[in-house]
Design a protein around this motif. Structure first.
Motif, PDB file in Angstrom:
ATOM      1  N   ALA A 251       0.847  -1.195   0.000  1.00 47.35           N
ATOM      2  CA  ALA A 251       0.000   0.000   0.000  1.00 47.35           C
ATOM      3  C   ALA A 251       0.877   1.238   0.000  1.00 47.35           C
ATOM      4  N   ARG A 252       0.412   2.268  -0.743  1.00 42.71           N
ATOM      5  CA  ARG A 252       1.176   3.518  -0.869  1.00 42.71           C
ATOM      6  C   ARG A 252       0.174   4.660  -0.912  1.00 42.71           C
ATOM      7  N   ASP A 253       0.053   5.395   0.204  1.00 40.17           N
ATOM      8  CA  ASP A 253      -0.910   6.501   0.292  1.00 40.17           C
ATOM      9  C   ASP A 253      -2.303   6.072  -0.158  1.00 40.17           C
ATOM     10  N   GLY A 254      -2.711   4.884   0.283  1.00 41.24           N
ATOM     11  CA  GLY A 254      -4.055   4.409  -0.006  1.00 41.24           C
ATOM     12  C   GLY A 254      -4.196   3.602  -1.273  1.00 41.24           C
ATOM     13  N   GLU A 255      -3.192   3.635  -2.156  1.00 40.60           N
ATOM     14  CA  GLU A 255      -3.226   2.830  -3.375  1.00 40.60           C
ATOM     15  C   GLU A 255      -2.551   1.490  -3.108  1.00 40.60           C
ATOM     16  N   VAL A 256      -3.180   0.397  -3.536  1.00 44.50           N
ATOM     17  CA  VAL A 256      -2.694  -0.938  -3.206  1.00 44.50           C
ATOM     18  C   VAL A 256      -2.292  -1.675  -4.482  1.00 44.50           C
ATOM     19  N   SER A 257      -1.106  -2.296  -4.434  1.00 46.02           N
ATOM     20  CA  SER A 257      -0.672  -3.184  -5.515  1.00 46.02           C
ATOM     21  C   SER A 257      -0.399  -4.565  -4.928  1.00 46.02           C
ATOM     22  N   GLU A 258      -0.384  -5.571  -5.768  1.00 48.61           N
ATOM     23  CA  GLU A 258      -0.245  -6.948  -5.307  1.00 48.61           C
ATOM     24  C   GLU A 258       1.051  -7.567  -5.821  1.00 48.61           C
ATOM     25  N   ASP A 259       1.339  -8.738  -5.241  1.00 45.25           N
ATOM     26  CA  ASP A 259       2.416  -9.608  -5.728  1.00 45.25           C
ATOM     27  C   ASP A 259       3.782  -8.933  -5.694  1.00 45.25           C
ATOM     28  N   GLU A 260       4.078  -8.271  -4.587  1.00 45.99           N
ATOM     29  CA  GLU A 260       5.399  -7.691  -4.395  1.00 45.99           C
ATOM     30  C   GLU A 260       6.214  -8.634  -3.506  1.00 45.99           C
ATOM     31  N   SER A 261       7.427  -8.957  -3.915  1.00 48.45           N
ATOM     32  CA  SER A 261       8.269  -9.858  -3.126  1.00 48.45           C
ATOM     33  C   SER A 261       9.572  -9.205  -2.672  1.00 48.45           C
ATOM     34  N   ARG A 262      10.001  -8.163  -3.346  1.00 51.21           N
ATOM     35  CA  ARG A 262      11.198  -7.409  -2.935  1.00 51.21           C
ATOM     36  C   ARG A 262      10.838  -5.926  -2.970  1.00 51.21           C
ATOM     37  N   ILE A 263      10.928  -5.274  -1.816  1.00 49.78           N
ATOM     38  CA  ILE A 263      10.423  -3.917  -1.677  1.00 49.78           C
ATOM     39  C   ILE A 263      11.555  -3.020  -1.171  1.00 49.78           C
ATOM     40  N   ARG A 264      11.896  -2.024  -1.964  1.00 49.46           N
ATOM     41  CA  ARG A 264      12.980  -1.112  -1.616  1.00 49.46           C
ATOM     42  C   ARG A 264      12.415   0.268  -1.302  1.00 49.46           C
ATOM     43  N   TYR A 265      12.734   0.771  -0.126  1.00 56.26           N
ATOM     44  CA  TYR A 265      12.284   2.090   0.316  1.00 56.26           C
ATOM     45  C   TYR A 265      13.459   3.060   0.371  1.00 56.26           C
ATOM     46  N   GLY A 266      13.175   4.309   0.049  1.00 56.99           N
ATOM     47  CA  GLY A 266      14.175   5.357   0.155  1.00 56.99           C
ATOM     48  C   GLY A 266      13.511   6.701   0.378  1.00 56.99           C
ATOM     49  N   VAL A 267      14.325   7.748   0.453  1.00 57.71           N
ATOM     50  CA  VAL A 267      13.841   9.117   0.668  1.00 57.71           C
ATOM     51  C   VAL A 267      14.523  10.038  -0.333  1.00 57.71           C
ATOM     52  N   MET A 268      13.751  10.996  -0.849  1.00 60.74           N
ATOM     53  CA  MET A 268      14.309  12.076  -1.656  1.00 60.74           C
ATOM     54  C   MET A 268      14.209  13.357  -0.819  1.00 60.74           C
ATOM     55  N   PRO A 269      15.276  13.696  -0.101  1.00 58.52           N
ATOM     56  CA  PRO A 269      15.198  14.836   0.824  1.00 58.52           C
ATOM     57  C   PRO A 269      14.922  16.154   0.100  1.00 58.52           C
ATOM     58  N   GLY A 270      13.915  16.879   0.570  1.00 50.14           N
ATOM     59  CA  GLY A 270      13.617  18.213   0.051  1.00 50.14           C
ATOM     60  C   GLY A 270      13.276  18.256  -1.421  1.00 50.14           C
ATOM     61  N   ALA A 271      12.803  17.143  -1.972  1.00 46.41           N
ATOM     62  CA  ALA A 271      12.588  17.070  -3.431  1.00 46.41           C
ATOM     63  C   ALA A 271      11.337  17.788  -3.890  1.00 46.41           C
ATOM     64  N   LEU A 272      10.394  18.039  -2.986  1.00 52.84           N
ATOM     65  CA  LEU A 272       9.106  18.623  -3.373  1.00 52.84           C
ATOM     66  C   LEU A 272       8.956  20.009  -2.749  1.00 52.84           C
ATOM     67  N   ARG A 273       8.696  21.004  -3.604  1.00 54.90           N
ATOM     68  CA  ARG A 273       8.383  22.349  -3.109  1.00 54.90           C
ATOM     69  C   ARG A 273       6.872  22.510  -3.041  1.00 54.90           C
ATOM     70  N   VAL A 274       6.389  22.932  -1.887  1.00 59.70           N
ATOM     71  CA  VAL A 274       4.957  23.086  -1.650  1.00 59.70           C
ATOM     72  C   VAL A 274       4.688  24.519  -1.189  1.00 59.70           C
ATOM     73  N   PHE A 275       3.649  25.122  -1.732  1.00 62.06           N
ATOM     74  CA  PHE A 275       3.280  26.459  -1.282  1.00 62.06           C
ATOM     75  C   PHE A 275       2.689  26.377   0.125  1.00 62.06           C
ATOM     76  N   CYS A 276       3.240  27.221   1.000  1.00 61.55           N
ATOM     77  CA  CYS A 276       2.815  27.241   2.401  1.00 61.55           C
ATOM     78  C   CYS A 276       3.142  28.610   2.970  1.00 61.55           C
ATOM     79  N   PRO A 277       2.222  29.245   3.715  1.00 61.94           N
ATOM     80  CA  PRO A 277       2.534  30.544   4.311  1.00 61.94           C
ATOM     81  C   PRO A 277       3.699  30.447   5.270  1.00 61.94           C
ATOM     82  N   PRO A 278       4.461  31.528   5.448  1.00 61.44           N
ATOM     83  CA  PRO A 278       5.537  31.505   6.448  1.00 61.44           C
ATOM     84  C   PRO A 278       5.001  31.149   7.827  1.00 61.44           C
ATOM     85  N   ALA A 279       5.799  30.444   8.612  1.00 62.01           N
ATOM     86  CA  ALA A 279       5.382  30.055   9.964  1.00 62.01           C
ATOM     87  C   ALA A 279       5.190  31.311  10.818  1.00 62.01           C
ATOM     88  N   ASP A 280       4.222  31.246  11.725  1.00 65.09           N
ATOM     89  CA  ASP A 280       4.008  32.344  12.659  1.00 65.09           C
ATOM     90  C   ASP A 280       5.239  32.504  13.551  1.00 65.09           C
TER      91      ASP A 280
END
Length: 280
Positions: A251-280
């Motif tokens: 499962a990945r953010d609610g989406e489900v796939s089947e028949d996985e036998s080798r699963i590799r996880y990683g991180v892309m640090p700071g890869a996504l820019r999101v609009f957000c107001p400055p912190a108070d």
């Protein structure tokens, strides 16, 4: 790109909000059965900002194409569950629109699993079924008792898998992986204090010992799960999970796939820019 039917009509409200507050924006209504990622890839070359409105699955699709194309993401809450926008601090769509006007973005991490992105959580085995059972019982039993009952029910129904987690053998049917460190500890993670720590939150229950289900249930009831030798919680930059025999659901953010036998996880640090107001 807005799903007008998301969130019991909230998507349609987002369309009206966008056309009123950002009249120069090109608003595309997603049709039933449309491939959201394919449509986003089609419009990305002419976009300065990529905007999506919907729930967490929509946010994952938007993040995927935003990272691919190097565009900032305007994330507009419009789903039933909105974990990503809540953790970013833009659960109110007007706050996100105000951030666009000010031009303020933040950089957040995205998780990867077998080459696909996720912004919140991923899991293998029966964790999604466990969560659904727990949430259905919480209003009557309270969180600790609901979690304990859900563990017993889930483990009674499911045959544990033999896993190699970075080479170490475990027996488990419940594995959780979060994009960033979640709070609280235990098996009811619900929020993140930050989205830029560059780490994954790995949690699993090892049920390969005698009376494991009962011991885990008692630990949940007494609030001592994090001290149990059957509970593993780690912060890692990457991990590889191998199913020794057969395969599993992923499962990945609610989406489900089947028949996985080798699963590799990683991180892309700071890869996504999101609009957000400055912190108070």
């Amino acid at each position: 790109m807005i799903n007008p039917k998301s969130g019991s009509g909230r998507g349609a409200e987002l369309i009206e909000l966008l056309r009123r507050e950002l009249p120069d924006a090109e608003v595309v209504e997603l049709e039933d059965g449309s491939d959201l990622i394919a449509q986003l890839r089609r419009v990305a070359p002419r976009a300065r900002v990529l905007a999506v409105g919907g729930g967490d699955g929509t946010m994952t699709a938007g993040a995927t194409v935003a990272v691919e194309s190097g565009l900032p993401l305007l994330a507009l809450t419009g789903g039933t569950f909105n974990h990503f926008t809540t953790d970013v601090g833009i659960e109110d769509p007007m706050r996100a629109i105000e951030a666009v006007r000010s031009g303020h973005t933040i950089a957040v991490d995205v998780g990867t699993v077998n080459g696909q992105l996720f912004v919140n959580t991923s899991s293998i085995g029966s964790y999604p079924a466990f969560v659904a059972t727990r949430e259905g019982l919480e209003h009557r039993l309270g969180k600790p008792l609901a979690a304990a009952v859900s563990v017993v029910r889930t483990l009674a129904r499911e045959v544990p898998m033999t896993l190699l987690v970075d080479g170490r053998r475990h027996s488990s049917a419940l594995v959780f992986v979060g994009n960033g460190g979640y709070q609280p500890t235990g098996f009811a993670p619900s929020w993140r204090p930050r989205l830029d720590d560059g780490l994954l939150d790995l949690r699993l229950l090892d049920v390969g010992r005698r009376w494991a289900a009962l011991r885990i249930a008692m630990s949940l009831l007494t609030g001592r799960l994090e001290r149990s030798p059957l509970y593993i919680e780690q912060r890692v930059a990457s991990t590889e999970i191998v199913i020794v025999e057969g395969s599993t659901l992923l499962a990945r953010d609610g989406e489900v796939s089947e028949d996985e036998s080798r699963i590799r996880y990683g991180v892309m640090p700071g890869a996504l820019r999101v609009f957000c107001p400055p912190a108070d």
